[in-house]
Scaffold this motif. Structure first.
Motif, mmCIF file in Angstrom:
data_model
loop_
_atom_site.group_PDB
_atom_site.id
_atom_site.type_symbol
_atom_site.label_atom_id
_atom_site.label_comp_id
_atom_site.label_asym_id
_atom_site.label_seq_id
_atom_site.Cartn_x
_atom_site.Cartn_y
_atom_site.Cartn_z
ATOM 1 N N TYR A 96 26.047 -6.454 -74.977
ATOM 2 C CA TYR A 96 25.486 -6.326 -73.725
ATOM 3 C C TYR A 96 26.733 -5.897 -73.018
ATOM 4 O O TYR A 96 27.994 -6.357 -73.051
ATOM 5 C CB TYR A 96 25.136 -7.814 -73.012
ATOM 6 N N ILE A 97 26.631 -4.866 -72.090
ATOM 7 C CA ILE A 97 27.562 -4.238 -71.174
ATOM 8 C C ILE A 97 27.358 -4.459 -69.693
ATOM 9 O O ILE A 97 26.257 -3.600 -69.417
ATOM 10 C CB ILE A 97 27.778 -2.734 -71.609
ATOM 11 N N GLY A 98 27.852 -5.017 -68.852
ATOM 12 C CA GLY A 98 27.643 -5.144 -67.610
ATOM 13 C C GLY A 98 28.711 -4.198 -66.806
ATOM 14 O O GLY A 98 29.806 -4.318 -67.036
ATOM 15 N N ILE A 99 28.202 -3.287 -66.088
ATOM 16 C CA ILE A 99 29.074 -2.235 -65.219
ATOM 17 C C ILE A 99 28.720 -2.705 -63.746
ATOM 18 O O ILE A 99 27.667 -2.707 -63.276
ATOM 19 C CB ILE A 99 28.693 -1.031 -65.400
ATOM 20 N N SER A 100 29.910 -3.187 -62.907
ATOM 21 C CA SER A 100 29.678 -3.524 -61.728
ATOM 22 C C SER A 100 29.891 -2.558 -60.610
ATOM 23 O O SER A 100 30.175 -1.191 -60.910
ATOM 24 C CB SER A 100 30.976 -4.645 -61.247
ATOM 25 N N ALA A 101 29.273 -2.874 -59.292
ATOM 26 C CA ALA A 101 29.497 -1.884 -58.433
ATOM 27 C C ALA A 101 31.004 -1.323 -58.113
ATOM 28 O O ALA A 101 31.333 -0.303 -57.708
ATOM 29 C CB ALA A 101 28.966 -2.435 -56.780
ATOM 30 N N MET B 110 20.928 -5.249 -62.011
ATOM 31 C CA MET B 110 20.870 -6.686 -61.725
ATOM 32 C C MET B 110 21.623 -6.893 -60.051
ATOM 33 O O MET B 110 21.909 -5.944 -59.717
ATOM 34 C CB MET B 110 21.611 -7.576 -62.652
ATOM 35 N N LYS B 111 21.667 -7.787 -59.766
ATOM 36 C CA LYS B 111 22.211 -8.164 -58.651
ATOM 37 C C LYS B 111 23.717 -7.840 -58.874
ATOM 38 O O LYS B 111 24.466 -8.487 -59.416
ATOM 39 C CB LYS B 111 22.055 -9.793 -58.169
ATOM 40 N N ASP B 112 24.371 -6.661 -58.046
ATOM 41 C CA ASP B 112 25.708 -6.596 -58.191
ATOM 42 C C ASP B 112 26.319 -5.599 -59.512
ATOM 43 O O ASP B 112 27.522 -5.561 -59.524
ATOM 44 C CB ASP B 112 26.717 -7.741 -57.819
ATOM 45 N N PHE B 113 25.470 -5.672 -60.436
ATOM 46 C CA PHE B 113 26.014 -5.130 -61.536
ATOM 47 C C PHE B 113 24.672 -4.263 -62.286
ATOM 48 O O PHE B 113 23.375 -4.671 -62.089
ATOM 49 C CB PHE B 113 26.721 -5.882 -62.451
ATOM 50 N N LEU B 114 25.012 -3.405 -62.901
ATOM 51 C CA LEU B 114 24.065 -2.593 -64.021
ATOM 52 C C LEU B 114 24.273 -3.177 -65.479
ATOM 53 O O LEU B 114 25.344 -3.253 -65.733
ATOM 54 C CB LEU B 114 24.253 -1.174 -64.163
ATOM 55 N N MET B 115 23.315 -3.578 -66.209
ATOM 56 C CA MET B 115 23.491 -4.096 -67.479
ATOM 57 C C MET B 115 22.679 -3.366 -68.627
ATOM 58 O O MET B 115 21.541 -2.974 -68.572
ATOM 59 C CB MET B 115 22.761 -5.485 -67.480
ATOM 60 N N ILE B 116 23.654 -3.047 -69.570
ATOM 61 C CA ILE B 116 22.909 -2.233 -70.687
ATOM 62 C C ILE B 116 23.084 -3.139 -71.741
ATOM 63 O O ILE B 116 23.817 -3.945 -72.367
ATOM 64 C CB ILE B 116 24.034 -1.239 -71.074
ATOM 65 N N GLY B 117 21.854 -3.381 -72.424
ATOM 66 C CA GLY B 117 21.381 -4.137 -73.698
ATOM 67 C C GLY B 117 21.210 -3.148 -74.816
ATOM 68 O O GLY B 117 20.238 -2.243 -74.514
ATOM 69 N N THR B 118 21.985 -3.591 -75.901
ATOM 70 C CA THR B 118 21.823 -2.349 -77.075
ATOM 71 C C THR B 118 22.347 -2.995 -78.367
ATOM 72 O O THR B 118 23.024 -4.011 -78.546
ATOM 73 C CB THR B 118 22.796 -1.121 -76.647
ATOM 74 N N ASP B 119 21.582 -2.206 -79.266
ATOM 75 C CA ASP B 119 22.297 -2.753 -80.932
ATOM 76 C C ASP B 119 23.280 -1.668 -81.244
ATOM 77 O O ASP B 119 23.113 -0.486 -80.531
ATOM 78 C CB ASP B 119 20.973 -2.457 -81.624
ATOM 79 N N VAL B 120 23.985 -1.686 -81.968
ATOM 80 C CA VAL B 120 25.024 -0.848 -82.595
ATOM 81 C C VAL B 120 24.918 -0.394 -83.940
ATOM 82 O O VAL B 120 24.171 -1.035 -84.617
ATOM 83 C CB VAL B 120 26.577 -1.185 -82.151
ATOM 84 N N GLN B 121 25.450 0.657 -84.355
ATOM 85 C CA GLN B 121 25.608 1.153 -85.635
ATOM 86 C C GLN B 121 26.964 1.882 -86.045
ATOM 87 O O GLN B 121 27.488 2.613 -85.008
ATOM 88 C CB GLN B 121 24.400 2.056 -85.961
ATOM 89 N N PHE B 122 27.613 1.508 -86.736
ATOM 90 C CA PHE B 122 28.833 2.246 -87.148
ATOM 91 C C PHE B 122 28.604 3.227 -88.535
ATOM 92 O O PHE B 122 28.173 2.610 -89.592
ATOM 93 C CB PHE B 122 30.175 1.095 -87.659
ATOM 94 N N LYS B 123 29.156 4.093 -88.449
ATOM 95 C CA LYS B 123 29.032 5.055 -89.584
ATOM 96 C C LYS B 123 30.250 4.723 -90.478
ATOM 97 O O LYS B 123 31.411 5.152 -90.119
ATOM 98 C CB LYS B 123 28.826 6.591 -88.999
ATOM 99 N N ILE B 124 30.076 4.457 -91.508
ATOM 100 C CA ILE B 124 30.898 4.212 -92.453
ATOM 101 C C ILE B 124 31.391 5.294 -93.301
ATOM 102 O O ILE B 124 30.386 5.837 -93.883
ATOM 103 C CB ILE B 124 30.668 2.849 -93.210
#
Length: 472
Positions: free
Chosen positions: A270-275, A458-472
Motif C-alpha cells: 500500500y502506498i499513501g500519497i498525501s496532499a 481518502m481524507k487528506d491522501f491518495l492510497m494505492i493498493g497493489t500486488d507486485v512482481q519482480f523480474k528475476i
C-alpha cells in the motif's frame, strides 16, 4: 523482495520529526511473496556449493590401513520444503529454513594392502538441514543501501553415504566416519552461501529511486524521514515524498501533515500519497515559471465559432471592437499563487488562482493591453496508475471572474462568464492533461512491476493498493 523494501532503512537520518509525504506499507501477503522469491534464489545458490576433493587414511579392521579419496562431488538436487520469514517488532527480519535436503553424487577410490586398488561411485544424502539467519542493513560509503547476512547458523541433521562398485563393502565399514566428515564440510559451506545470496541483492538495490527525475523542471525525493515501523503484520516506511526543482532544492513554505494508512492487507503493498506531495509539485512548477500560458487563436479548434479576436470579444465589450477593430487577440494566463490540492473521500480537487491579461495584436505585432481578470478556478482530478507512474486528468469544475484592471473602460465581467470557461475547456485543460498524462514515478526498484492495482481517494491522501512482481 522483502529485503528490497527494507533497504530504505539505510537512508534514514538518526532522528527526525518531519512528517512523511508518502507512506509505504508491506503486508504479510507481500512478505510471503518475498519469501517465495528468496527461497528460489537461495535454492539456486545452494546448488552451486563446491565440495572440494578430499582424501586421507583410516585404519579399518581387518584389512589395516586404508588410503581413500573422494572426487568430483556434485549436487544433484536441493529441497527447501519448509521456510519462514518473520518480522521481529522494532528490530528487523529473521529467516529460517527447516527440513531441507541436498542430494549429491561423486567418485571414490581406495588402496589397501599396498597393491589392491578399487574405485566406484558414491551417493550422498544430506537431510534435516536447518538454516537460520538475520538480515543486517547499512549504508555504503556513497550512502546507498547494502544488506548482509548476520548471525547465520546451519546444522545438518544427518548425512547418509552409500558406495557403489567393487570394494564398496570396505567403505561401508567406515561409513559413519565419512558421514561425519561430510556433514561438517556442508555446515561450513552453507552460511557463506547464504551470505552471498543476501549480498547478491545489492546490485539490484542500487536501482532504488531515492531521487526520481520527473522532467526537466522537477524531481521527487523518496528518502526516509524516520525509522520504519516493524510490527507482526506489516512494515511501514515513511518517505519524504517531496518535489524539488531539479537544479535548486528549496523547501516550500508549508509542511506535511500527519496521516495514517488504514489497516488493510488484501494487497502486497500500500502506498499513501498525501496532499503535501501534490502541493510541493505545484510550488516547484510555479517558481519555475511553468504555470503560465499564452493562448492564441490558432490553439482554438477551427470548428469553434468562438475566436480569439476583437470581433468576438467586442460582441460582449463593444469598446474593444471600437478601439481595435478587426484584430486578433492573445491571452496570458498566469498563476498568481501556488495551486492547492485537497483530498476528500472519493474526491480530489485543485484550487487555482490566476490572472488573465487580454491583448490586442497590432499589425506590427505590438501587444495592446485590454483588461486583466482575476480567476478563481476549481478543477476535479482523476488519478490512475500506469506502469510505475501515477498519471492524472483534470476537468473544470467551476470558475469565478473578477475585474482587476481595464484599459477599455468599465464593463460587466459577468458578460465573460461563458466565454472564459469555454476557452479554458478548449485550450488550457487539454494542455494541462497532456502534461499530467506523462505522470511522475512512484517509489520502486528497477525490476519491480505493479499488478492488480486499485486506487482510492481518502481524507487528506491518495492510497494505492497493489500486488507486485519482480523480474528475476
Amino acid at each position: 523482495m522483502l529485503i528490497c523494501f527494507l533497504t530504505l532503512v539505510a537512508l534514514i537520518p538518526t532522528s527526525s520529526s518531519i512528517n512523511p509525504g508518502v507512506k509505504v506499507r508491506l503486508t504479510e501477503k507481500g512478505l510471503e511473496y518475498g519469501r517465495v522469491l528468496g527461497m528460489a534464489a537461495l535454492q539456486q545458490k545452494l546448488k552451486s556449493i563446491d565440495i572440494p576433493n578430499f582424501s586421507g587414511k583410516k585404519r579399518v579392521r581387518p584389512v589395516g590401513k586404508v588410503r581413500y579419496s573422494f572426487s568430483n562431488i556434485r549436487i544433484l538436487n536441493v529441497g527447501l520444503p519448509r521456510s519462514s520469514v518473520t518480522l521481529v517488532p522494532g528490530t528487523g527480519v529473521r529467516m529460517r529454513i527447516t527440513n531441507a535436503f541436498i542430494n549429491l553424487r561423486g567418485n571414490w577410490r581406495v588402496k589397501f594392502f599396498r597393491w589392491i586398488r578399487k574405485s566406484g561411485s558414491v551417493s550422498l544424502n544430506v537431510n534435516g538441514l536447518t538454516i537460520s539467519t538475520s538480515i543486517g542493513i547499512r549504508s555504503d560509503a556513497m550512502g546507498r543501501p547494502e544488506v548482509s547476512s548476520v548471525n547465520c547458523a546451519a546444522r545438518v541433521g544427518s548425512a547418509r553415504v552409500k558406495f557403489h562398485g567393487g570394494g564398496s563393502w570396505l567403505y561401508n565399514l567406515f561409513r559413519k566416519f565419512i558421514s561425519r566428515a561430510l556433514r561438517k564440510a556442508m555446515e561450513k559451506k552453507i552460511c557463506p552461501l547464504v551470505s552471498k545470496a543476501v549480498s547478491g541483492l545489492n546490485p539490484e538495490l542500487k536501482t532504488l529511486n531515492v531521487v526520481a527525475k520527473v522532467d526537466k523542471h522537477a524531481e521527487i525525493e523518496y528518502s526516509l524521514v524516520s525509522s520504519p515501523t516493524i510490527s507482526k503484520p506489516a512494515i511501514e516506511l515513511n518517505l519524504k515524498g517531496e518535489f524539488y526543482n531539479i537544479r535548486n532544492h528549496q523547501e516550500p513554505p508549508f509542511a506535511a501533515a500527519a496521516f495514517s494508512l488504514p489497516q488493510q492487507n488484501n494487497k502486497m503493498l500500500y502506498i499513501g500519497i498525501s496532499a503535501f506531495t501534490a502541493n510541493s509539485a505545484a510550488f516547484v512548477y510555479n517558481r519555475a515559471g511553468v504555470l503560465r500560458l499564452y493562448i492564441t487563436d490558432d490553439m482554438i479548434p477551427k470548428s469553434s465559432p468562438v475566436r480569439l479576436s476583437t470581433r468576438t470579444f467586442g460582441f460582449f465589450i463593444p469598446e474593444i471592437a471600437k478601439r481595435f477593430p478587426g484584430l486578433m487577440m492573445k491571452l496570458l494566463v498566469k498563476a498568481e499563487k501556488n495551486p492547492i490540492t485537497t483530498f476528500e473521500p472519493n474526491n480530489m480537487t485543485i484550487q487555482a488562482t490566476a490572472a488573465v491579461t487580454a491583448y490586442a495584436i497590432q499589425p506590427n505585432r505590438r501587444l495592446s493591453p485590454l483588461f486583466v481578470l482575476h480567476l478563481d478556478t476549481s478543477v476535479t482530478a482523476n488519478m490512475v496508475v500506469s506502469g510505475m507512474k501515477l498519471v492524472g486528468k483534470v476537468g473544470l469544475n467551476k470558475m469565478s471572474l473578477t475585474l482587476d484592471r481595464s484599459y477599455v473602460g468599465q464593463f460587466q465581467v459577468r458578460l465573460l462568464d461563458n466565454i472564459l470557461p469555454l476557452l479554458t475547456k478548449m485550450v488550457v485543460i487539454p494542455i494541462v492533461n497532456a502534461q499530467l498524462a506523462k505522470g511522475f514515478p512512484l517509489p520502486a526498484l528497477g525490476k519491480m512491476r505493479l499488478q492488480n492495482t486499485q486506487l482510492r481517494i481518502m481524507k487528506d491522501f491518495l492510497m494505492i493498493g497493489t500486488d507486485v512482481q519482480f523480474k528475476i
